[in-house]
Design a protein around this motif. Structure first.
Motif, mmCIF file in Angstrom:
data_model
loop_
_atom_site.group_PDB
_atom_site.id
_atom_site.type_symbol
_atom_site.label_atom_id
_atom_site.label_comp_id
_atom_site.label_asym_id
_atom_site.label_seq_id
_atom_site.Cartn_x
_atom_site.Cartn_y
_atom_site.Cartn_z
ATOM 1 N N ALA A 1 0.856 -1.195 0.000
ATOM 2 C CA ALA A 1 0.000 0.000 0.000
ATOM 3 C C ALA A 1 0.887 1.238 0.000
ATOM 4 N N SER A 2 1.591 1.452 -1.089
ATOM 5 C CA SER A 2 2.579 2.537 -1.145
ATOM 6 C C SER A 2 1.937 3.923 -1.080
ATOM 7 N N HIS A 3 0.647 4.037 -1.398
ATOM 8 C CA HIS A 3 -0.027 5.341 -1.340
ATOM 9 C C HIS A 3 -0.150 5.866 0.086
ATOM 10 N N ARG A 4 0.074 5.009 1.084
ATOM 11 C CA ARG A 4 -0.063 5.431 2.478
ATOM 12 C C ARG A 4 1.116 6.274 2.960
ATOM 13 N N GLN A 5 2.142 6.424 2.150
ATOM 14 C CA GLN A 5 3.289 7.252 2.535
ATOM 15 C C GLN A 5 2.876 8.702 2.796
ATOM 16 N N SER A 6 1.806 9.143 2.169
ATOM 17 C CA SER A 6 1.398 10.551 2.286
ATOM 18 C C SER A 6 0.332 10.780 3.359
ATOM 19 N N ARG A 7 0.049 9.780 4.202
ATOM 20 C CA ARG A 7 -1.005 9.953 5.202
ATOM 21 C C ARG A 7 -0.570 10.936 6.289
ATOM 22 N N THR A 8 -1.560 11.454 6.998
ATOM 23 C CA THR A 8 -1.325 12.448 8.041
ATOM 24 C C THR A 8 -0.428 11.875 9.136
ATOM 25 N N PHE A 9 0.567 12.675 9.577
ATOM 26 C CA PHE A 9 1.542 12.174 10.536
ATOM 27 C C PHE A 9 1.721 13.157 11.682
ATOM 28 N N LEU A 10 1.273 12.792 12.869
ATOM 29 C CA LEU A 10 1.459 13.536 14.115
ATOM 30 C C LEU A 10 1.177 15.035 13.975
ATOM 31 N N PRO A 11 -0.039 15.390 13.586
ATOM 32 C CA PRO A 11 -0.374 16.819 13.515
ATOM 33 C C PRO A 11 -0.503 17.408 14.914
ATOM 34 N N PRO A 12 -0.335 18.715 15.082
ATOM 35 C CA PRO A 12 -0.592 19.340 16.391
ATOM 36 C C PRO A 12 -2.063 19.188 16.760
ATOM 37 N N ALA A 13 -2.346 19.307 18.054
ATOM 38 C CA ALA A 13 -3.704 19.064 18.548
ATOM 39 C C ALA A 13 -4.734 19.945 17.859
ATOM 40 N N ASP A 14 -4.368 21.183 17.559
ATOM 41 C CA ASP A 14 -5.347 22.086 16.941
ATOM 42 C C ASP A 14 -5.562 21.799 15.462
ATOM 43 N N GLN A 15 -4.841 20.813 14.927
ATOM 44 C CA GLN A 15 -5.041 20.394 13.548
ATOM 45 C C GLN A 15 -5.475 18.928 13.449
ATOM 46 N N CYS A 16 -5.926 18.369 14.551
ATOM 47 C CA CYS A 16 -6.301 16.954 14.575
ATOM 48 C C CYS A 16 -7.476 16.684 13.640
ATOM 49 N N PRO A 17 -7.354 15.733 12.711
ATOM 50 C CA PRO A 17 -8.457 15.444 11.782
ATOM 51 C C PRO A 17 -9.567 14.606 12.402
ATOM 52 N N LEU A 18 -9.386 14.125 13.643
ATOM 53 C CA LEU A 18 -10.397 13.282 14.276
ATOM 54 C C LEU A 18 -11.237 14.033 15.303
ATOM 55 N N CYS A 19 -10.892 15.273 15.564
ATOM 56 C CA CYS A 19 -11.724 16.104 16.439
ATOM 57 C C CYS A 19 -12.974 16.558 15.668
ATOM 58 N N PRO A 20 -14.019 16.949 16.365
ATOM 59 C CA PRO A 20 -15.210 17.445 15.658
ATOM 60 C C PRO A 20 -14.883 18.696 14.848
ATOM 61 N N SER A 21 -15.654 18.926 13.805
ATOM 62 C CA SER A 21 -15.492 20.144 13.005
ATOM 63 C C SER A 21 -15.945 21.363 13.802
#
Length: 361
Positions: free
Chosen positions: A54-74
């Motif tokens: 799954a070489s496309h996973r190289q570009s996945r999100t990596f350790l973003p700061p808390a205020d940029q977390c993609p799993l927090c609510p919008s």
């Protein structure tokens, strides 16, 4: 439990799970390109195992700061993977999946120059499970009601994913802690729906078959019965036993077995689910307080395959940490990584005693 199904901007499914009725009508406002998954499976003919490329996973999100977390609510100022302003438990299709139902089918029959390395599309499904909208909370702090909701979600997703044509095994798990390799610190886990039976499961089923042929008995039943009365029990209740396995591979490893033999999470009744939550939160608290800082861990559900071997399987959870002492990790070096032979730095009986001695209240 109430489930609400919606779609994200790129067409991926997102599911909200709530303990009671909650309107879920927020729309994903992001401008996202369609997800393109080019995963493929390559067969290792020498080991008899599938490897996912799954070489496309190289570009996945990596350790973003808390205020940029993609799993927090919008929020009004920032759209994330979850369009709602708050949520209880959320499941959505991974944007960077190792396996996908919409994977490209255009793969050759074999790897270049390797006729025995059969190739197949990386078919399956990879889901993200967010346990809470609170960024700084961990599973051990969820409380019994939310943890029970997560168990119900694991069971619901297992049942639904098992119904997908071509899925052979469903694997819910949680990676916790940066030392484990977690790339998003928000409390979450994942579920993989594999198109094959995993090597660990095949090996366990082969051992069960050999034991039955030699003794006429159930290997799972014999092992669990012995461990329940042995020196390595960490905690137990009416429906579950948590023990350090006699031949544990990891510095800290606990296995959870239900008293009643069941193949998978959907087969657990309400009392068994409640009892698991009670025991699991207890042992997680012991992991958190055993050393000066909480231990990183992997929680790995071992469920029966979707088809073959279900009558022989006994559902269980592995909880293990690669931390062997404060500030020290167990690295999988030459023997473990090269030959698959684990050399443990800890004694299982001592680890069980150390975990039992942790004060959790």
């Amino acid at each position: 439990m109430i489930r609400s199904s919606r779609r994200l901007a790129d067409g991926r499914e997102i599911l909200y799970f709530d303990a009671g009725p909650v309107p879920r009508d927020a729309v994903d406002s992001r401008d996202l390109p369609p997800v393109s998954t080019l995963s493929q499976m390559r067969y290792d003919a020498l080991l008899g195992e599938w490897v996912v490329v799954a070489s496309h996973r190289q570009s996945r999100t990596f350790l973003p700061p808390a205020d940029q977390c993609p799993l927090c609510p919008s929020t009004p100022d920032r759209a994330t993977e979850i369009p709602e302003r708050d949520y209880q438990v959320v499941v959505f299709e991974n944007r960077f999946p190792s396996l996908a139902t919409a994977v490209s089918e255009d793969v050759p029959a074999a790897a270049p120059g390797a006729p025995f390395a059969e190739l197949r599309p990386g078919f399956g499904r990879c889901e993200v499970v967010c346990f809470t909208s609170e960024h700084d909370r961990v599973f051990a702090e969820l409380g019994t009601e939310r943890a029970r909701l997560v168990v119900d979600v694991w069971a619901e997703r297992t049942a639904e994913l098992s119904g997908i044509d071509g899925v052979a095994q469903v694997f819910p798990f949680e990676n916790h802690g940066e030392e484990i390799g977690v790339t998003l610190s928000h409390p979450h886990g994942q579920i993989y729906a594999y198109p094959f039976v995993t090597p660990r499961t095949e090996k366990l089923l082969a051992s069960v078959a050999r034991h039955r042929e030699a003794t006429g008995r159930d290997l799972f039943a014999d092992v669990v019965a012995a461990e329940r009365t042995g020196p390595r029990v960490v905690a137990a209740n009416e429906h579950w036993t948590a023990f350090v396995p006699a031949a544990g591979r990891w510095p800290y490893e606990v296995q959870f077995f239900p008293v009643r033999k069941v193949p998978d999470l959907p087969a657990l009744d309400d009392a068994e689910r409640d009892a698991f939550v009670e025991l699991y939160l207890d042992v997680l608290a012991r992991f958190a307080r055993r050393m000066d800082t909480p231990m990183p861990y992997i929680a790995s559900w071992n469920q029966a395959p979707v088809h073959a071997g279900r009558e022989d399987w006994w559902l269980h959870l592995q909880l293990f940490s690669l931390r062997r002492a404060p500030g020290k990790l167990k690295y999988l070096a030459g023997s473990e990584s090269g030959m698959g032979v684990f050399i443990t730095d800890t004694n299982p009986e001592d680890i069980a005693e150390a975990l039992r001695s942790v004060v959790v209240e």
